[in-house]
Write a protein that holds these residues in place. Structure first.
Motif, PDB file in Angstrom:
ATOM      1  N   THR A 182       0.802  -1.213   0.000  1.00 31.49           N
ATOM      2  CA  THR A 182       0.000   0.000   0.000  1.00 31.49           C
ATOM      3  C   THR A 182       0.842   1.274   0.000  1.00 31.49           C
ATOM      4  O   THR A 182       0.297   2.366   0.063  1.00 31.49           O
ATOM      5  CB  THR A 182      -0.923   0.029   1.225  1.00 31.49           C
ATOM      6  N   PHE A 183       2.171   1.147  -0.102  1.00 28.79           N
ATOM      7  CA  PHE A 183       3.033   2.324  -0.012  1.00 28.79           C
ATOM      8  C   PHE A 183       2.628   3.392  -1.013  1.00 28.79           C
ATOM      9  O   PHE A 183       2.532   4.566  -0.680  1.00 28.79           O
ATOM     10  CB  PHE A 183       4.492   1.917  -0.244  1.00 28.79           C
ATOM     11  N   SER A 184       2.416   3.010  -2.253  1.00 29.24           N
ATOM     12  CA  SER A 184       2.187   3.989  -3.309  1.00 29.24           C
ATOM     13  C   SER A 184       0.874   4.748  -3.155  1.00 29.24           C
ATOM     14  O   SER A 184       0.659   5.737  -3.846  1.00 29.24           O
ATOM     15  CB  SER A 184       2.233   3.299  -4.676  1.00 29.24           C
ATOM     16  N   THR A 185       0.009   4.309  -2.278  1.00 30.13           N
ATOM     17  CA  THR A 185      -1.265   4.996  -2.075  1.00 30.13           C
ATOM     18  C   THR A 185      -1.284   5.842  -0.807  1.00 30.13           C
ATOM     19  O   THR A 185      -2.293   6.474  -0.492  1.00 30.13           O
ATOM     20  CB  THR A 185      -2.413   3.984  -1.989  1.00 30.13           C
ATOM     21  N   MET A 186      -0.149   5.865  -0.106  1.00 31.64           N
ATOM     22  CA  MET A 186      -0.120   6.531   1.190  1.00 31.64           C
ATOM     23  C   MET A 186       0.662   7.837   1.152  1.00 31.64           C
ATOM     24  O   MET A 186       1.625   7.969   0.397  1.00 31.64           O
ATOM     25  CB  MET A 186       0.503   5.613   2.243  1.00 31.64           C
ATOM     26  N   ALA A 187       0.246   8.769   1.975  1.00 27.09           N
ATOM     27  CA  ALA A 187       1.056   9.952   2.210  1.00 27.09           C
ATOM     28  C   ALA A 187       2.258   9.545   3.062  1.00 27.09           C
ATOM     29  O   ALA A 187       2.145   8.669   3.919  1.00 27.09           O
ATOM     30  CB  ALA A 187       0.248  11.014   2.935  1.00 27.09           C
ATOM     31  N   MET A 188       3.387  10.182   2.803  1.00 25.42           N
ATOM     32  CA  MET A 188       4.605   9.881   3.555  1.00 25.42           C
ATOM     33  C   MET A 188       5.149  11.165   4.152  1.00 25.42           C
ATOM     34  O   MET A 188       4.909  12.257   3.616  1.00 25.42           O
ATOM     35  CB  MET A 188       5.661   9.280   2.625  1.00 25.42           C
ATOM     36  N   GLY A 189       5.886  11.019   5.228  1.00 20.33           N
ATOM     37  CA  GLY A 189       6.410  12.227   5.838  1.00 20.33           C
ATOM     38  C   GLY A 189       7.615  11.973   6.708  1.00 20.33           C
ATOM     39  O   GLY A 189       7.997  10.820   6.953  1.00 20.33           O
ATOM     40  N   TRP A 190       8.204  13.070   7.137  1.00 24.55           N
ATOM     41  CA  TRP A 190       9.342  13.041   8.044  1.00 24.55           C
ATOM     42  C   TRP A 190       9.029  13.909   9.265  1.00 24.55           C
ATOM     43  O   TRP A 190       8.498  15.013   9.122  1.00 24.55           O
ATOM     44  CB  TRP A 190      10.597  13.566   7.352  1.00 24.55           C
ATOM     45  N   TRP A 191       9.359  13.378  10.406  1.00 24.06           N
ATOM     46  CA  TRP A 191       9.286  14.109  11.672  1.00 24.06           C
ATOM     47  C   TRP A 191      10.666  14.047  12.332  1.00 24.06           C
ATOM     48  O   TRP A 191      11.491  13.220  11.957  1.00 24.06           O
ATOM     49  CB  TRP A 191       8.260  13.451  12.595  1.00 24.06           C
ATOM     50  N   ARG A 192      10.878  14.883  13.282  1.00 27.51           N
ATOM     51  CA  ARG A 192      12.147  14.831  14.001  1.00 27.51           C
ATOM     52  C   ARG A 192      11.930  15.089  15.483  1.00 27.51           C
ATOM     53  O   ARG A 192      10.987  15.769  15.874  1.00 27.51           O
ATOM     54  CB  ARG A 192      13.158  15.823  13.434  1.00 27.51           C
ATOM     55  N   GLN A 193      12.835  14.544  16.282  1.00 22.58           N
ATOM     56  CA  GLN A 193      12.767  14.726  17.729  1.00 22.58           C
ATOM     57  C   GLN A 193      14.157  15.046  18.247  1.00 22.58           C
ATOM     58  O   GLN A 193      15.057  14.192  18.207  1.00 22.58           O
ATOM     59  CB  GLN A 193      12.211  13.474  18.409  1.00 22.58           C
ATOM     60  N   ALA A 194      14.313  16.255  18.724  1.00 21.10           N
ATOM     61  CA  ALA A 194      15.564  16.685  19.328  1.00 21.10           C
ATOM     62  C   ALA A 194      15.619  16.208  20.780  1.00 21.10           C
ATOM     63  O   ALA A 194      14.570  15.951  21.387  1.00 21.10           O
ATOM     64  CB  ALA A 194      15.684  18.201  19.266  1.00 21.10           C
ATOM     65  N   PRO A 195      16.823  16.108  21.360  1.00 21.60           N
ATOM     66  CA  PRO A 195      16.936  15.648  22.743  1.00 21.60           C
ATOM     67  C   PRO A 195      16.094  16.491  23.696  1.00 21.60           C
ATOM     68  O   PRO A 195      16.165  17.720  23.681  1.00 21.60           O
ATOM     69  CB  PRO A 195      18.435  15.813  23.038  1.00 21.60           C
ATOM     70  N   GLY A 196      15.269  15.825  24.490  1.00 19.03           N
ATOM     71  CA  GLY A 196      14.450  16.515  25.473  1.00 19.03           C
ATOM     72  C   GLY A 196      13.261  17.261  24.907  1.00 19.03           C
ATOM     73  O   GLY A 196      12.581  17.993  25.638  1.00 19.03           O
TER      74      GLY A 196
END
Length: 119
Positions: A28-42
């Motif tokens: 189902t990858f090609s039908t899904m929205a994809m994204g990037w998130w990030r988490q800095a220390p603390g």
């Protein structure tokens, strides 16, 4: 079910560039929205960028707009994050995610890849 594996993180000097890649498995990858998130220390996890299933629309966080770009290749089941002009405040664990709708909640998450920007 979609499994996501990030790669490309590492140590870079301020002003440098990195390209993160996320490899996805699942039909189902090609039908899904994809994204990037990030988490800095603390810090809480924060949105970075997202792209529609057909690449016709993207959303980029203000903090990285003009420096980061998101792209995907549905034939290869990959989504990339090109990061330029990196700054120490970009240091974080970067997570790839997949969900049904652009801008909506994500259902699947990778384990993350660490990006460290030295000053």
């Amino acid at each position: 079910q979609v499994q996501l594996v990030e790669s490309g993180g590492g140590l870079v000097q301020a002003g440098g560039s990195l390209r993160l890649s996320c490899a996805a498995s699942g039909r189902t990858f090609s039908t899904m929205a994809m994204g990037w998130w990030r988490q800095a220390p603390g810090m809480a996890r924060r949105f970075v960028a997202t792209i529609m299933w057909n690449s016709t629309s993207t959303i980029i966080a203000d903090a990285v707009k003009g420096r980061f770009a998101i792209s995907r290749d549905n034939a290869k089941n990959t989504v990339d994050l090109e990061m330029n002009s990196l700054q120490p405040e970009d240091t974080a664990v970067y997570y790839c995610a997949a969900g049904p709708n652009l801008g909506g909640p994500m259902d699947y998450w990778g384990k993350g890849t660490l990006v460290t920007v030295s000053s």
